[in-house]
Design a protein around this motif. Structure first.
Motif, PDB file in Angstrom:
ATOM      1  N   HIS A   1      14.344  19.233  36.435  1.00 52.74           N
ATOM      2  CA  HIS A   1      13.435  18.966  35.706  1.00 52.74           C
ATOM      3  C   HIS A   1      12.026  18.339  36.175  1.00 52.74           C
ATOM      4  CE1 HIS A   1      11.702  18.028  31.600  1.00 52.74           C
ATOM      5  NE2 HIS A   1      11.627  16.544  32.009  1.00 52.74           N
TER       6      HIS A   1
ATOM      7  N   SER B   1       9.574  24.519  45.253  1.00 53.93           N
ATOM      8  CA  SER B   1      10.051  24.511  44.003  1.00 53.93           C
ATOM      9  C   SER B   1      10.499  25.626  43.619  1.00 53.93           C
ATOM     10  CB  SER B   1       8.759  24.077  43.244  1.00 53.93           C
ATOM     11  OG  SER B   1       9.290  23.971  41.779  1.00 53.93           O
TER      12      SER B   1
ATOM     13  N   ARG C   1      14.512  26.218  42.212  1.00 50.20           N
ATOM     14  CA  ARG C   1      14.695  26.921  41.038  1.00 50.20           C
ATOM     15  C   ARG C   1      15.367  27.975  40.956  1.00 50.20           C
ATOM     16  NH1 ARG C   1       9.272  27.569  38.395  1.00 50.20           N
ATOM     17  NH2 ARG C   1       9.126  27.510  40.665  1.00 50.20           N
TER      18      ARG C   1
ATOM     19  N   GLU D   1       9.973  20.780  38.030  1.00 46.05           N
ATOM     20  CA  GLU D   1       9.020  21.580  36.984  1.00 46.05           C
ATOM     21  C   GLU D   1       8.080  21.070  36.457  1.00 46.05           C
ATOM     22  OE1 GLU D   1      12.187  23.382  34.676  1.00 46.05           O
ATOM     23  OE2 GLU D   1      12.977  24.594  36.094  1.00 46.05           O
TER      24      GLU D   1
END
Length: 60
Positions: A12, A26, A30, A15
């Protein structure tokens, strides 16, 4: 459960830009979140197995 909670809180933060990393990093994290979480649990399970292997081997 603590490991999974830490992992998803970190995702979280990645992001939303709270933890700044390159976009490529990232995206990889993810896309592979389930594999990385599974690998983390597998590493802990292997550490427990190797630590207690003599005990479990003696039970047979």
């Amino acid at each position: 459960m603590s490991i999974a909670l830490f992992w998803y809180l970190t995702l979280h933060c990645l992001e939303w830009g709270i933890v700044r990393v390159p976009h490529d990093v990232s995206a990889v994290v993810r896309d592979t979140q389930w594999m990385l979480l599974g690998a983390w649990y597998a590493a802990i399970a292997l550490l427990v197995l190797t630590r207690f292997w003599p005990y479990w081997g003696g039970l047979l």
